[in-house]
Design an enzyme around this catalytic site. Structure first.
Site, PDB file in Angstrom:
ATOM      1  N   HIS A  80      -9.192  -2.868  -6.621  1.00 52.54           N
ATOM      2  CA  HIS A  80      -8.711  -2.326  -5.231  1.00 52.54           C
ATOM      3  C   HIS A  80      -9.590  -2.250  -4.116  1.00 52.54           C
ATOM      4  O   HIS A  80     -10.054  -0.852  -4.647  1.00 52.54           O
ATOM      5  CB  HIS A  80      -8.399  -1.146  -6.085  1.00 52.54           C
ATOM      6  CG  HIS A  80      -6.957  -0.484  -4.311  1.00 52.54           C
ATOM      7  ND1 HIS A  80      -5.653  -0.817  -3.497  1.00 52.54           N
ATOM      8  CD2 HIS A  80      -7.180   0.972  -3.349  1.00 52.54           C
ATOM      9  CE1 HIS A  80      -4.984  -0.127  -2.951  1.00 52.54           C
ATOM     10  NE2 HIS A  80      -6.091   1.213  -2.955  1.00 52.54           N
ATOM     11  N   ARG A 133       0.961  -1.280  -0.446  1.00 46.24           N
ATOM     12  CA  ARG A 133       0.058  -0.703  -0.264  1.00 46.24           C
ATOM     13  C   ARG A 133       1.601   1.279  -0.248  1.00 46.24           C
ATOM     14  O   ARG A 133       0.529   2.312  -0.458  1.00 46.24           O
ATOM     15  CB  ARG A 133      -0.745  -0.140   1.426  1.00 46.24           C
ATOM     16  CG  ARG A 133      -2.383  -1.181   1.295  1.00 46.24           C
ATOM     17  CD  ARG A 133      -2.674  -1.180   2.787  1.00 46.24           C
ATOM     18  NE  ARG A 133      -3.624   0.334   1.988  1.00 46.24           N
ATOM     19  CZ  ARG A 133      -4.758   0.276   3.039  1.00 46.24           C
ATOM     20  NH1 ARG A 133      -5.030  -0.698   3.688  1.00 46.24           N
ATOM     21  NH2 ARG A 133      -5.668   1.249   2.458  1.00 46.24           N
ATOM     22  N   TYR A 192     -19.474  14.633 -10.704  1.00 51.27           N
ATOM     23  CA  TYR A 192     -19.437  15.887 -10.894  1.00 51.27           C
ATOM     24  C   TYR A 192     -17.933  15.865 -11.965  1.00 51.27           C
ATOM     25  O   TYR A 192     -17.863  16.834 -12.875  1.00 51.27           O
ATOM     26  CB  TYR A 192     -19.209  16.807  -9.949  1.00 51.27           C
ATOM     27  CG  TYR A 192     -20.760  17.064  -8.996  1.00 51.27           C
ATOM     28  CD1 TYR A 192     -22.050  17.438  -9.893  1.00 51.27           C
ATOM     29  CD2 TYR A 192     -20.055  16.913  -7.518  1.00 51.27           C
ATOM     30  CE1 TYR A 192     -22.871  17.241  -9.040  1.00 51.27           C
ATOM     31  CE2 TYR A 192     -21.721  17.676  -7.104  1.00 51.27           C
ATOM     32  CZ  TYR A 192     -22.982  17.661  -7.732  1.00 51.27           C
ATOM     33  OH  TYR A 192     -23.816  17.144  -6.834  1.00 51.27           O
TER      34      TYR A 192
END
Length: 835
Positions: free
Chosen positions: A86, A40, A130
Site C-alpha cells: 500500500h 480505495r 510508541y
C-alpha cells in the site's frame, strides 16, 4: 554541446496524437473516479474490507504477527504494509490500523493494540513508534485457509509480490463491523451489527433462499453499535434493510436520578456511535452559558476505563423533563444515515440486507468449493504416496534388495518403477524411506493413515458433488465462529412513542404577544387583562424604555406556529412558546435570539400556520396600495433568517396579510379613511419575489392601513380604529364591490379628532378586542361596546390615549378562543357551589 551528441530539440516524436482537451479530461477524471471507488474508498461485499484494511491484515499475516504471537511495533507493521502492498503514505495506514484497534469504533476490533490508541474524547493515538499491535483472534477468521487457493491473488504495485483480491472471510464482516467512506460522487455508511444475529440470519437465508427481509429481521434486530445507546423506532431500520438506505435516530442511554436535597440529576452512561464525548460536554456547557438550556447547575465527566458517565446536575425546582428533552433535541440524539453501498463484482451497488447476505453466501460457497478442491488434491496425493509405502512394506525384503543392488539412487528409482509399477513420486518417497519404516508397527500406522485419508477423500468428494453438503459446511463453520466470538447486543431498540418535545411540556393557553420598535418582545396570558368598557385608558402592558414604542400586539396560542410578516416584505416563522413569558410591567427580552430582524424591521401581520393550507393563498397589501396573492405552499420551508414574502419598491412597506381561498372579496382601507372592495380573482396568483398589482388608487399622501377578506355570506362587521383611539363598526355588506384600482368609498371621517386610521379588522358581535398604545398601555374590551354605524361617520372613543401617546396596534380575540376559558371559569364556579 559536443557535435556527437544530438540536440534534443531536433528529435522528432515517434507519433503525435491530437486529442480534444475536454475528452481527455473527461476520460482521465472517469479513470481517477473509478480508481478511488474501486481501489480505495469502498469495501468489497465479500469481506467488508477496503484495500488498506485488507493489506494491513495480510501484511501482519505474512509477518507472523498473529493473535498468539507477541505484539510488534506499529511502525514495523505500517512499514511492511507500505513497502509491500500500500504505497499511499504511512499516516493513512497507521490511522486505519488505529481505528481497527479501537473498541469504540469497531464492534469486533480486528487489531489487538497495546499502548495509547486514542479515546472517545477525540484524543489521537500515540505515534506509531510508541504503540504495538498484533492481529486479534477474530481477524484470523478472515484469513483462515487463504493458503489453500480459496481466493484470487493479483500482483502488488511493483509486481514483486502477490496480494489477495479479497479475504476468505469466515463471517459476514461487512455487516458485523460496518464501513464508512467517501468516494467520488458516492459514499457508504454501513452500521455495525451483532455477530450472532448476522450469522443466524445467514443460516436462515441458506436454509430458506426465499426468505424476505422481514424473515431475516427476526434474527437481525437492528444495528449493534460498539458504544451501545438506543435506536428509536423500527420503521427506519426496516427501510434501511429493505432499500439499503435509511435514517436511524440513535439516542444516548441515560436516567434521571433523585439526588440530595430533593434535586435531580441526569446521568448519561452510553453515547450514540461516533460521538466525541469531550466535545459533547463542551457544547452542553456552551448552551447552558448562553441560556439555551436552563435548569442545569453543574456538568462533569466522570467517565473512566469501565465506561461512560456524564453527570448533569439540575437546579432545585428545575423541570427534569424540560431539560431532558432539550438535551435530546440538541445533544443526546443523533441521526445515523445508512447507505449500504459496497463493491459487487467491481461495481458499486446499494444492497438490501438480503442482497448483502446473498453475496456473502455466494462468496463462502466459492471459498469452500476451492478449499475442498485444494484439500482433495492434497489428500489424493497423500493417498497415492501411502499406497506406494504400503506396497513397499508388503515387499520389504525384495525392495531392500533391489535398492541395495542398484548402483545409484536414480537406478534404484527406475528399478522400483519397472519391478512394481511405482510412479515417479512413489519411487522418490520409497528411496528416501528409513529402514525403521518397515517395522510392523510403522506398517500399521501407515495403514491407519491411509484409511483416514481415504475417508477425507470421500468427505471432500461428497462436498464437491453435493450443493447441500457444501452449504452444511458453511453453516457449521458459521456456528463455530458464533460460538467462539458471539456476545450479547449492546444497542437497544426502543419503540418510538413520539418524542416528548419542549412544546408538549408548555401549557396551552391564549396569550398576548407585544413587540416594540427596538425589538423587545414578551408574552402575557390573556387572563391578566380583564375586559373593560370602551373609552378606558387600559392598564400597563409593557414598560417601554425612553425612545422606544410599541409596534405590534397580537393574540396567539402558546402552541401556535406563526408566520410573522414584516414591513420590509420578509416572513419569519415563530413558535409562540419560544417567546419569554413576562409580567405586565416588564419591558420584554431582546428578540435577537428569537427573530433575526433587521434594523427598522417591524412585524406588521401574523398568520397562524394551522389556518394555512397548500391550496390557499397568502394575500398581502403594501402601504403604497399594491396587492398580491401567493400560494400557501411557498411558505412551507422558512429559514431562521427569514425569506422574502414580497418584493417592495423603494419607500414602500408591507402593511397587512390575510389568508384567502380564491373565493373572497378583498377590502383595503387607507389611513385617510377610504376603503375599496373587489373580487380577489382580480389579483392573479404570483411568486414570492413579485411586487403585486395596484389595489387602490391613493390620493395625496394617503397610505394603506389594513386589509380584510370577506364574502357575500359574511355577516361580520368592519371594525376601524384610528390613531387617536376612536373607532366604529360597519356591516361589511355596506361596502359594495368595485373594480380593482379605484378610489373606493369613504369608510370613516378622519381629521384632528380621530387622526389617521391605524387598523381595520373583521369582527363578530361576540368577539373581544385588544388595543395597545405606543407607550405600552393595553386595553381589552368587548366588540359590542363599539357602536355599529354607517360608513361615513366619526365613530366613538374606543381607548383614551393621553398626551403624545397613540394607538399602535389592534387585534381581535375571537369568541371561540375564549370558550375554553369560559368553560373553565364555569367549572370553577360549579366547584365552588358544590363546596
Amino acid at each position: 554541446m559536443s557535435s556527437d551528441v544530438p540536440d534534443p530539440t531536433d528529435v522528432e516524436a515517434r507519433a503525435v496524437e491530437n486529442v480534444r482537451i475536454e475528452d481527455e479530461m473527461e476520460q482521465s477524471y472517469i479513470d481517477y473516479a473509478m480508481s478511488v471507488i474501486a481501489g480505495r474508498a469502498l469495501p468489497r461485499v465479500e469481506d467488508g474490507l477496503k484495500p488498506v484494511h485488507r493489506r494491513i491484515l495480510y501484511a501482519m499475516h505474512e509477518m507472523g504477527v498473529s493473535s498468539g504471537s507477541s505484539h510488534r511495533k506499529s511502525s514495523s507493521i505500517v512499514g511492511e504494509t507500505m513497502g509491500d502492498y500500500h504505497p499511499h503514505g504511512d499516516s493513512a495506514i497507521y490511522d486505519t490500523l488505529v481505528r481497527m484497534a479501537q473498541d469504540f469504533s469497531m464492534r469486533y476490533p480486528l487489531v489487538d493494540g497495546q499502548g495509547n490508541f486514542g479515546s472517545m474524547d477525540g484524543d489521537p493515538a500515540a505515534a506509531q513508534r510508541y504503540t504495538e499491535a498484533r492481529m486479534s483472534p477474530i481477524s484470523e477468521e478472515l484469513l483462515e485457509d487463504i493458503e489453500k487457493d480459496t481466493v484470487d491473488f493479483s500482483a502488488n504495485y511493483d509486481d514483486r509480490l502477490q496480494e489477495p483480491d479479497v479475504l476468505p472471510a469466515a463471517f459476514p464482516n461487512l455487516l458485523v463491523n460496518g464501513s464508512s467512506g467517501i468516494a467520488v460522487g458516492m459514499s457508504t455508511n454501513i452500521p455495525p451489527h451483532n455477530l450472532g444475529e448476522v450469522i443466524d440470519a445467514t443460516i436462515e437465508l441458506i436454509d430458506n433462499p426465499d426468505a424476505t427481509v422481514e424473515d431475516l429481521m427476526e434474527h437481525v434486530k437492528g444495528p449493534d453499535f460498539p458504544t451501545g445507546a438506543n435506536i428509536v423506532g423500527r420503521d427506519a431500520i426496516y427501510s434501511a434493510y429493505k432499500t439499503g438506505r435509511g435514517r436511524l435516530r440513535v439516542r444516548a442511554e441515560f436516567e434521571v436520578e433523585e439526588w440530595k436535597n430533593g434535586r435531580e440529576r441526569i446521568v448519561v452512561t452510553e453515547l450514540p456511535f461516533q460521538s466525541n464525548k469531550a466535545r459533547l460536554v463542551e457544547r452542553i456547557a456552551e448552551d447552558v452559558n448562553e441560556g439555551e438550556i436552563e435548569g442545569i447547575s453543574d456538568l462533569r465527566d466522570e467517565s473512566d476505563r469501565d465506561g461512560v458517565r456524564v453527570v448533569i446536575e439540575l437546579k432545585r425546582g428545575a423541570n427534569s423533563e424540560v431539560v431532558k428533552n432539550k438535551l435530546l433535541e440538541n445533544h443526546l440524539e443523533k441521526t445515523f444515515g445508512v447507505i449500504n453501498l459496497a463493491l459487487v463484482d467491481g461495481q458499486p451497488q446499494v444492497l438490501s440486507l438480503k442482497e448483502t447476505l446473498e453475496e456473502y453466501v455466494a462468496h463462502r460457497r466459492e471459498v469452500v468449493r476451492r478449499r475442498s478442491e485444494y484439500d482433495l488434491e492434497e489428500a489424493e496425493d497423500r493417498a497415492h504416496i501411502l499406497e506406494g509405502r504400503l506396497k513397499a512394506v508388503e515387499n520389504a525384503e525384495d525392495v531392500v534388495e533391489l535398492i541395495r543392488d542398484s548402483e545409484t539412487r536414480s537406478d534404484a528409482k527406475e528399478n522400483l518403477q519397472d519391478a512394481y509399477g511405482f510412479s515417479q513420486d512413489q519411487a522418490d518417497h520409497i528411496v528416501r524411506m528409513q529402514l525403521g519404516s518397515l517395522t510392523s508397527m510403522e506398517a500399521a500406522e501407515i495403514e491407519d493413515e491411509y484409511e483416514e485419508v481415504q475417508a477425507e477423500i470421500e468427505r471432500l468428494t461428497a462436498i464437491l458433488e453435493s450443493e447441500q453438503k457444501l452449504l452444511e459446511v458453511i453453516k457449521d463453520e458459521l456456528r463455530e465462529v458464533k460460538d467462539e466470538y458471539g456476545d450479547e447486543r449492546r444497542t437497544s431498540i426502543v419503540e418510538d412513542q413520539g418524542t416528548v418535545t419542549h412544546e408538549d411540556l408548555i401549557p396551552e393557553e391564549e396569550v398576548f404577544v407585544v413587540m416594540t420598535e427596538d425589538d423587545y418582545v414578551k408574552r402575557m396570558p390573556i387572563e391578566d387583562f380583564d375586559p373593560q368598557g370602551r373609552g378606558g385608558k387600559g392598564i400597563i402592558g409593557a414598560d417601554v424604555k425612553e425612545g422606544d414604542r410599541v409596534s405590534t400586539v397580537f393574540r396567539a396560542n402558546t402552541h401556535d406556529y406563526l408566520l410573522c410578516f414584516t414591513n420590509q416584505g420578509k416572513v419569519y416563522q415563530l413558535k409562540t412558546y419560544e417567546i419569554p413569558e413576562m409580567g405586565r410591567t416588564a419591558r420584554g427580552k431582546s428578540a435577537v435570539n428569537i427573530l433575526d430582524l433587521d434594523d427598522g424591521e417591524d412585524i406588521t401581520a401574523i398568520v397562524d400556520t394551522d389556518a394555512l393550507a397548500d391550496d390557499e393563498f397568502v394575500t398581502m397589501v403594501t402601504r403604497n396600495g399594491y396587492v398580491k396573492r401567493t400560494a400557501g405552499e411557498e411558505f412551507d420551508n422558512i429559514r431562521s433568517t427569514g425569506i422574502i414574502a414580497s418584493d417592495l419598491e423603494e419607500g414602500d412597506e408591507l402593511v397587512d396579510v390575510e389568508v384567502t381561498d380564491g373565493t373572497k372579496d378583498l377590502v383595503i382601507a387607507t389611513e385617510g379613511g377610504m376603503t375599496i372592495r373587489f373580487d380577489e380573482d382580480e389579483v392573479r396568483a404570483m411568486g414570492r419575489n413579485a411586487r403585486g398589482v395596484n389595489g387602490i388608487k391613493l390620493e395625496g399622501d394617503d397610505a394603506v392601513a389594513g386589509l380584510v377578506a370577506t364574502d357575500e355570506a359574511d355577516d361580520k362587521a368592519l371594525l376601524t380604529v384610528t390613531r387617536n383611539g376612536y373607532g366604529k363598526r360597519t356591516r361589511l355588506s355596506e361596502y359594495s364591490r368595485q373594480s380593482r384600482y379605484g378610489k373606493g368609498l369613504i369608510d370613516i371621517k378622519t381629521g384632528d379628532r380621530n387622526g389617521p386610521v391605524t387598523a381595520v379588522k373583521a369582527v363578530d358581535d361576540d368577539d373581544q378586542l385588544v388595543v395597545m398604545s405606543e407607550d405600552g398601555q393595553i386595553m381589552r374590551t368587548r366588540v359590542d361596546e363599539i357602536s355599529t354605524v354607517g360608513r361615513n361617520t366619526m365613530g366613538v372613543i374606543v381607548m383614551e390615549v393621553e398626551g403624545d401617546d397613540a394607538v399602535a396596534s389592534v387585534d381581535v380575540v375571537p369568541v371561540e378562543s375564549l370558550e375554553s376559558d369560559i368553560e373553565e371559569d364555569a367549572d370553577v364556579d360549579a366547584d365552588a357551589a358544590d363546596d
